[in-house]
Motif scaffolding. Structure first.
Motif, PDB file in Angstrom:
ATOM      1  N   ASP A 125     137.097  24.696 -95.715  1.00 54.46           N
ATOM      2  CA  ASP A 125     137.049  23.089 -94.245  1.00 54.46           C
ATOM      3  C   ASP A 125     137.322  21.672 -95.196  1.00 54.46           C
ATOM      4  O   ASP A 125     137.500  21.231 -95.306  1.00 54.46           O
ATOM      5  CB  ASP A 125     136.312  23.979 -93.251  1.00 54.46           C
ATOM      6  CG  ASP A 125     137.358  25.095 -92.347  1.00 54.46           C
ATOM      7  OD1 ASP A 125     138.431  25.570 -92.805  1.00 54.46           O
ATOM      8  OD2 ASP A 125     136.291  25.886 -92.115  1.00 54.46           O
ATOM      9  N   VAL A 126     135.972  22.544 -95.829  1.00 55.97           N
ATOM     10  CA  VAL A 126     135.412  21.009 -96.720  1.00 55.97           C
ATOM     11  C   VAL A 126     136.118  20.655 -97.662  1.00 55.97           C
ATOM     12  O   VAL A 126     136.196  19.418 -97.417  1.00 55.97           O
ATOM     13  CB  VAL A 126     133.419  20.812 -96.971  1.00 55.97           C
ATOM     14  CG1 VAL A 126     133.502  20.042 -98.117  1.00 55.97           C
ATOM     15  CG2 VAL A 126     132.597  21.514 -95.870  1.00 55.97           C
ATOM     16  N   LEU A 127     136.761  21.040 -98.791  1.00 52.94           N
ATOM     17  CA  LEU A 127     137.546  20.320 -99.599  1.00 52.94           C
ATOM     18  C   LEU A 127     138.617  20.126 -98.559  1.00 52.94           C
ATOM     19  O   LEU A 127     139.476  18.844 -99.293  1.00 52.94           O
ATOM     20  CB  LEU A 127     138.376  21.816-100.468  1.00 52.94           C
ATOM     21  CG  LEU A 127     139.014  21.679-101.800  1.00 52.94           C
ATOM     22  CD1 LEU A 127     137.931  20.570-102.836  1.00 52.94           C
ATOM     23  CD2 LEU A 127     139.337  22.744-102.373  1.00 52.94           C
ATOM     24  N   ILE A 128     139.667  20.941 -97.861  1.00 54.82           N
ATOM     25  CA  ILE A 128     140.776  19.799 -97.446  1.00 54.82           C
ATOM     26  C   ILE A 128     140.840  19.348 -96.285  1.00 54.82           C
ATOM     27  O   ILE A 128     141.957  18.234 -96.441  1.00 54.82           O
ATOM     28  CB  ILE A 128     141.210  20.774 -96.262  1.00 54.82           C
ATOM     29  CG1 ILE A 128     141.637  22.246 -96.646  1.00 54.82           C
ATOM     30  CG2 ILE A 128     142.687  20.634 -94.988  1.00 54.82           C
ATOM     31  CD1 ILE A 128     141.692  23.801 -96.143  1.00 54.82           C
ATOM     32  N   THR A 129     139.590  18.890 -95.607  1.00 58.92           N
ATOM     33  CA  THR A 129     139.160  17.497 -94.917  1.00 58.92           C
ATOM     34  C   THR A 129     139.392  15.968 -96.621  1.00 58.92           C
ATOM     35  O   THR A 129     139.731  15.233 -96.519  1.00 58.92           O
ATOM     36  CB  THR A 129     137.670  17.644 -94.117  1.00 58.92           C
ATOM     37  OG1 THR A 129     138.263  18.893 -93.843  1.00 58.92           O
ATOM     38  CG2 THR A 129     137.305  16.254 -93.866  1.00 58.92           C
ATOM     39  N   THR A 183     142.489  15.414 -89.762  1.00 54.76           N
ATOM     40  CA  THR A 183     141.750  15.202 -88.739  1.00 54.76           C
ATOM     41  C   THR A 183     141.542  16.660 -87.431  1.00 54.76           C
ATOM     42  O   THR A 183     141.398  17.004 -86.614  1.00 54.76           O
ATOM     43  CB  THR A 183     142.513  14.279 -87.540  1.00 54.76           C
ATOM     44  OG1 THR A 183     143.688  14.504 -87.658  1.00 54.76           O
ATOM     45  CG2 THR A 183     141.775  12.935 -87.951  1.00 54.76           C
ATOM     46  N   ARG A 184     142.135  17.591 -88.270  1.00 53.54           N
ATOM     47  CA  ARG A 184     142.922  19.400 -87.832  1.00 53.54           C
ATOM     48  C   ARG A 184     140.745  19.368 -87.107  1.00 53.54           C
ATOM     49  O   ARG A 184     141.512  20.400 -86.174  1.00 53.54           O
ATOM     50  CB  ARG A 184     142.982  20.318 -88.158  1.00 53.54           C
ATOM     51  CG  ARG A 184     142.403  20.012 -89.599  1.00 53.54           C
ATOM     52  CD  ARG A 184     142.946  21.194 -90.556  1.00 53.54           C
ATOM     53  NE  ARG A 184     142.115  21.199 -92.094  1.00 53.54           N
ATOM     54  CZ  ARG A 184     141.872  22.448 -92.093  1.00 53.54           C
ATOM     55  NH1 ARG A 184     142.210  23.736 -91.017  1.00 53.54           N
ATOM     56  NH2 ARG A 184     140.906  23.091 -93.284  1.00 53.54           N
ATOM     57  N   ALA A 185     139.877  19.268 -87.378  1.00 60.14           N
ATOM     58  CA  ALA A 185     138.514  19.887 -87.170  1.00 60.14           C
ATOM     59  C   ALA A 185     138.248  19.044 -86.552  1.00 60.14           C
ATOM     60  O   ALA A 185     138.390  17.943 -86.775  1.00 60.14           O
ATOM     61  CB  ALA A 185     137.675  20.261 -88.278  1.00 60.14           C
ATOM     62  N   PRO A 202     129.406  18.552 -93.341  1.00 63.33           N
ATOM     63  CA  PRO A 202     127.751  18.824 -93.677  1.00 63.33           C
ATOM     64  C   PRO A 202     127.313  17.936 -94.089  1.00 63.33           C
ATOM     65  O   PRO A 202     127.809  17.067 -94.871  1.00 63.33           O
ATOM     66  CB  PRO A 202     126.864  20.233 -94.101  1.00 63.33           C
ATOM     67  CG  PRO A 202     128.776  20.817 -94.912  1.00 63.33           C
ATOM     68  CD  PRO A 202     130.665  19.282 -94.501  1.00 63.33           C
ATOM     69  N   ALA A 203     125.843  17.553 -94.200  1.00 68.13           N
ATOM     70  CA  ALA A 203     125.200  16.300 -94.171  1.00 68.13           C
ATOM     71  C   ALA A 203     125.788  15.708 -95.770  1.00 68.13           C
ATOM     72  O   ALA A 203     125.578  14.961 -96.858  1.00 68.13           O
ATOM     73  CB  ALA A 203     123.653  16.006 -94.638  1.00 68.13           C
TER      74      ALA A 203
END
Length: 405
Positions: free
Chosen positions: A9-13, A189-191, A132-133
């Motif tokens: 999720d982090v990588l896709i964003t 913007t999906r998340a 995440p931070a």
């Protein structure tokens, strides 16, 4: 050094934001290649075209805090979709105008409103609220590298299109390419934004007021002003400098491409540095290196290899200033209104960019070369290095000695 980005999720964003920036920055940072063809075809004059591009620099900056505020309040998706369409329309309209006023509207307003609203403030703000931070510093470096990769790809491609099909068809092709950013908006913007509690959830107006009374924030603005002057002067007038040296246009396009390529590595390195060193020191080192590089360039002969080495050196810090600057804004005020507050910092950057693009054209008309602009660029870079040092920033927490190994 990018372990924090391994989550899917982090990588896709992160990659979606980087892809959008690749297209929007690749488009606007290649406009300098069209200055000479537009002048030859329309006879508007370098000063008039430079003014249109300078207004574009200011427009790109002015829309950043406004787009960031709308995205902070209503979400980034509608902002990004509208921005990409505006970018394509403005680019496609440039060949249809034949007056300085028309060029200013198409190139200086419509195109740049789109490019700015789909740029750093909205993209980094949207990503930061969904990450995440511990991933934000590295992610900002990757996102920024996307913009640099766009310059690396677009500059030689567009130069080839100009030479093969003419500048008009090259601009229309660029308008079509900008629409490729539309599918990436959904990926970014999906998340939903992460639910975090911040002391700055007091309202956007108060957040801006508190920031504008903060001495460190104002010093950051001053430093970023000089960065904008430097970048806009180079991206607008480097092709003209190459021409003055009697070198072929390909040297300019490859120099811009090398700047973009070098900044990919510089951005990634800056993203890693902000988690290890205080961002104000990272910025001071970057600005100081520019003074030395310009001095070296002025002392060297006019040769293609000099431009390529100069481009590689400057490219390493080109827009690598963005990750530490955005990180500082986040440290000072949190990420709730990062799109807005970093957008205001980018506005300061683009006020400097206005003067860099405009005064470069005036200097060429008045003196016949850019020497005095290079001197001004050196002085401002030195000033930027110094004024970042008093910025209030906590020390980076170091791992305990026993944790090593």
């Amino acid at each position: 050094m990018f372990r924090s980005l391994r989550s899917p999720d982090v990588l896709i964003t992160t990659l979606a934001a980087a892809g959008i920036l690749m297209i929007t920055m690749g488009t606007r940072q290649s406009l300098g290649l069209f200055v000479s063809p537009i002048n030859s075809a329309t006879g508007l004059g370098i000063a008039a075209i430079s003014l249109a591009m300078a207004i574009g620099q200011l427009t790109w900056g002015a829309i950043q805090p406004l787009a960031g505020a709308v995205a902070d309040r209503h979400g980034p998706r509608p902002v990004l979709l509208a921005a990409i369409v505006l970018l394509a329309l403005g680019t496609a309209a440039i060949p249809l105008v034949d007056s300085a006023f028309g060029l200013t509207i198409a190139m200086g307003l419509v195109m740049q409103l789109g490019a700015g609203a789909a740029s750093f403030s909205v993209l980094i703000g949207a990503a930061a609220q969904r990450l995440p931070a511990e991933a934000r510093g590295s992610a900002s470096g990757v996102i920024n590298a996307g913009g640099s990769f766009g310059q690396f790809v677009f500059a030689p491609l567009l130069q080839k299109l100009i030479q093969t099909f003419g500048w008009i068809n090259a601009l229309w092709a660029m308008a079509l390419m900008s629409l490729a950013a539309l599918p990436l908006v959904g990926k970014l913007t999906r998340a939903a934004p992460r639910a975090e509690q911040h002391a700055d959830d007091q309202g956007i107006g108060r957040a801006i007021g508190d920031a504008m009374r903060d001495r460190s924030y104002l010093l950051l603005h001053l430093g970023f002003f000089t960065c904008g002057f430097h970048i806009a002067f180079l991206v607008t007038h480097l092709p003209g400098e190459v021409d003055l040296c009697g070198l072929p246009p390909a040297v300019a396009s490859w120099s811009l491409a090398i700047i973009g390529l070098a900044n990919i590595f510089g951005s990634l390195y800056a993203g890693a540095c902000v988690s290890r060193y205080r961002s104000k020191y990272v910025l001071a080192a970057m600005y100081g290196s520019r003074v030395l590089l310009i001095a070296w360039y002025l002392a060297m002969p006019s040769a293609p290899w000099v431009f390529y080495v100069f481009a590689a050196g400057l490219g390493f810090t080109w827009l690598a200033t963005v990750p530490p600057t955005a990180t500082l804004v986040g440290k000072l005020f949190g990420v709730r209104y990062l799109g807005t507050l970093f957008g205001l910092t980018l506005l300061s950057h683009q006020v400097g960019a206005f003067f860099g693009a405009w005064l470069g054209g005036l200097a060429l008309v008045e003196f016949g070369d850019y020497r005095w602009m290079w001197y001004a660029d050196m002085a401002l870079a030195a000033l930027a290095a110094v004024i970042n040092l008093p910025i209030r920033e906590a020390r980076i927490a170091q791992p305990a000695a026993g944790a090593a190994g």
